[in-house]
Motif scaffolding. Structure first.
Motif, mmCIF file in Angstrom:
data_model
loop_
_atom_site.group_PDB
_atom_site.id
_atom_site.type_symbol
_atom_site.label_atom_id
_atom_site.label_comp_id
_atom_site.label_asym_id
_atom_site.label_seq_id
_atom_site.Cartn_x
_atom_site.Cartn_y
_atom_site.Cartn_z
ATOM 1 N N SER A 14 1.037 -1.169 0.102
ATOM 2 C CA SER A 14 0.053 -0.073 0.024
ATOM 3 C C SER A 14 0.985 1.244 -0.066
ATOM 4 O O SER A 14 0.628 2.287 -0.624
ATOM 5 C CB SER A 14 -0.718 -0.109 1.267
ATOM 6 O OG SER A 14 -1.821 -1.108 1.142
ATOM 7 N N GLN A 65 -6.261 6.998 1.786
ATOM 8 C CA GLN A 65 -6.798 6.265 0.773
ATOM 9 C C GLN A 65 -6.088 6.760 -0.632
ATOM 10 O O GLN A 65 -6.106 8.025 -0.661
ATOM 11 C CB GLN A 65 -8.373 6.431 0.744
ATOM 12 C CG GLN A 65 -8.812 5.868 1.895
ATOM 13 C CD GLN A 65 -10.367 6.541 2.012
ATOM 14 O OE1 GLN A 65 -10.861 7.117 1.025
ATOM 15 N NE2 GLN A 65 -11.114 6.258 3.078
ATOM 16 N N TYR A 104 -9.651 1.918 -4.837
ATOM 17 C CA TYR A 104 -8.835 2.449 -4.136
ATOM 18 C C TYR A 104 -8.040 1.458 -3.273
ATOM 19 O O TYR A 104 -8.513 0.251 -3.005
ATOM 20 C CB TYR A 104 -9.311 3.659 -3.293
ATOM 21 C CG TYR A 104 -10.386 3.202 -2.203
ATOM 22 C CD1 TYR A 104 -10.040 2.645 -1.061
ATOM 23 C CD2 TYR A 104 -11.695 2.992 -2.427
ATOM 24 C CE1 TYR A 104 -10.639 2.510 -0.137
ATOM 25 C CE2 TYR A 104 -12.638 2.553 -1.571
ATOM 26 C CZ TYR A 104 -12.228 2.395 -0.230
ATOM 27 O OH TYR A 104 -13.072 1.786 0.684
ATOM 28 N N THR A 105 -6.826 1.610 -2.696
ATOM 29 C CA THR A 105 -6.212 0.993 -1.843
ATOM 30 C C THR A 105 -6.360 1.768 -0.482
ATOM 31 O O THR A 105 -6.415 3.021 -0.591
ATOM 32 C CB THR A 105 -4.910 0.543 -2.021
ATOM 33 O OG1 THR A 105 -3.889 1.726 -2.126
ATOM 34 C CG2 THR A 105 -4.730 -0.461 -3.364
ATOM 35 N N ALA A 127 -8.116 -2.992 0.196
ATOM 36 C CA ALA A 127 -8.701 -2.324 -1.242
ATOM 37 C C ALA A 127 -10.413 -2.281 -1.144
ATOM 38 O O ALA A 127 -10.734 -3.234 -0.483
ATOM 39 C CB ALA A 127 -8.002 -3.260 -2.118
ATOM 40 N N ASP A 165 -14.968 -1.727 1.370
ATOM 41 C CA ASP A 165 -13.795 -2.396 1.272
ATOM 42 C C ASP A 165 -13.554 -3.529 2.108
ATOM 43 O O ASP A 165 -14.345 -3.907 2.938
ATOM 44 C CB ASP A 165 -12.769 -1.108 1.481
ATOM 45 C CG ASP A 165 -12.841 -0.488 2.976
ATOM 46 O OD1 ASP A 165 -13.059 -1.300 3.923
ATOM 47 O OD2 ASP A 165 -12.727 0.682 3.100
#
Length: 348
Positions: free
Chosen positions: A14, A101, A112-113, A138, A153
């Motif tokens: 990340s 994020q 997104y991660t 994620a 997520d």
């Protein structure tokens, strides 16, 4: 690979995404609130394989095209399968995180991660302990409208209760859980919209809107009629009314002449400069000078009368010059044709 290594790998991955991202100019920088519900799948190190649920709320800000920051608070609960005094206990987890994020792109669907760090209080079977936690995962958002997005997520959560010894003797203070969050993002305020594109302004020195040979920067009389002779400021000096002819040896306008004068009248009415205009009549050298002078006067007066009848408000005066101001050789038919003419001459 053990759980600690998995956590390290997820966090490094990340962080790698965030480090590689290049922030770009982005219009939407609103604050938002984000309520959510959670499903928790605890790891075996909690002596529980019973699914749990919870809820929470986040408060965040859109930083740019790729990044959001968010503060979140949550509560999770699930059963402890270890018998204690003849009954099972309940894990109660309450905590908060600071999230970062990274959005790969922003659109209706936006993946997104996320990485997060924070603290959490754990309570089970009468024991409690405050520890640290980290999360990596994620997810995606789906935009219903400018002020409402669906968000979900999946996160890996690492929790260390710092020697609180919440599990039986020989247990661990490190826990590894999976958390699935489902909720909404509610941006506050109107979504910024891109400004209307600004049309490039052309250089006036390269423009000549009325084609009079004077560029628009210095043309103080825009909209002059085509064919006009103009001064250095672009204001009309004179205009030969080509095609304005009369019946033979008469001041009666031909049909084609009246059609041309209709257009001239429209232009004079629309033209903002209301200077006085002299209508000059000219003839060739055929006939006597006296006759030609009278004929040219009558012809110029016919033009004045017709333009006035069509609504021209300029002060018009008729003046016949006969054969006194030739512009070509009267010894040829072509020259005589050029000398028989009507002109408009603007006053100062």
């Amino acid at each position: 690979m053990n759980n600690k290594h998995l956590l390290a790998f997820a966090l490094i991955t990340s962080i790698g995404f965030t480090a590689a991202a290049q922030a770009e100019e982005f219009l939407d920088n609103r604050w938002y609130v984000a309520p959510f519900g959670s499903y928790v799948k605890p790891g075996g190190d909690r002596n529980s394989n019973v699914k749990g649920y919870g809820a929470g709320i986040g408060f965040g800000k859109i930083l740019n095209e790729h990044f959001n920051v968010e503060l979140r608070g949550f509560y999770n609960g699930f059963d402890d399968e270890t018998p204690r005094i003849g009954k099972k206990g309940q894990w109660d987890l309450a905590g908060g995180t600071a999230d970062l994020q990274y959005y790969f792109w922003r659109d209706k669907f936006s993946p997104y991660t996320v990485i997060a760090a924070g603290g959490m209080n754990s309570y089970v079977n009468g024991n409690s302990g405050v520890g640290i936690l980290g999360e990596a995962g994620a997810g995606f958002t789906y935009e219903f409208c400018d002020n409402l997005l669906f968000r979900s997520d999946v996160r890996y959560r690492y929790n260390n209760n710092l020697n609180a010894h919440l599990t039986p003797v020989g247990g661990t203070d490190e826990y590894h859980d999976m958390v699935v969050n489902v909720g909404f993002v509610v941006p506050l305020g109107a979504k910024p919209q891109p400004a209307a594109p600004v049309e490039p302004v052309a250089d006036c020195s390269t423009l000549d809107s009325d084609s009079d040979g004077v560029n628009d920067c210095i043309d103080t009389c825009p909209g002059t009629m085509a064919g006009s002779k103009v001064n250095a400021s672009g204001c009309p000096l004179s205009l030969e009314l080509k095609g304005v002819n009369f019946e033979y040896d008469s001041a009666r306008l031909t049909a084609s002449a009246t059609a041309i004068l209709d257009g001239v009248a429209e232009n004079l009415i629309a033209y903002p400069q209301k200077n006085d205009i002299e209508v000059r009549g000219h003839t060739s050298s055929e006939g006597s000078n006296r006759h030609n002078m009278r004929l040219s006067q009558k012809r110029s007066q016919s033009v004045v009368d017709y333009l006035s009848m069509k609504g021209v408000t300029n002060r018009l005066t008729a003046h016949g010059y006969g054969e006194d101001m030739p512009i070509a050789d009267n010894s040829t038919e072509e020259g005589k044709s050029q000398n028989r003419r009507v002109e408009l001459v603007w006053g100062n």
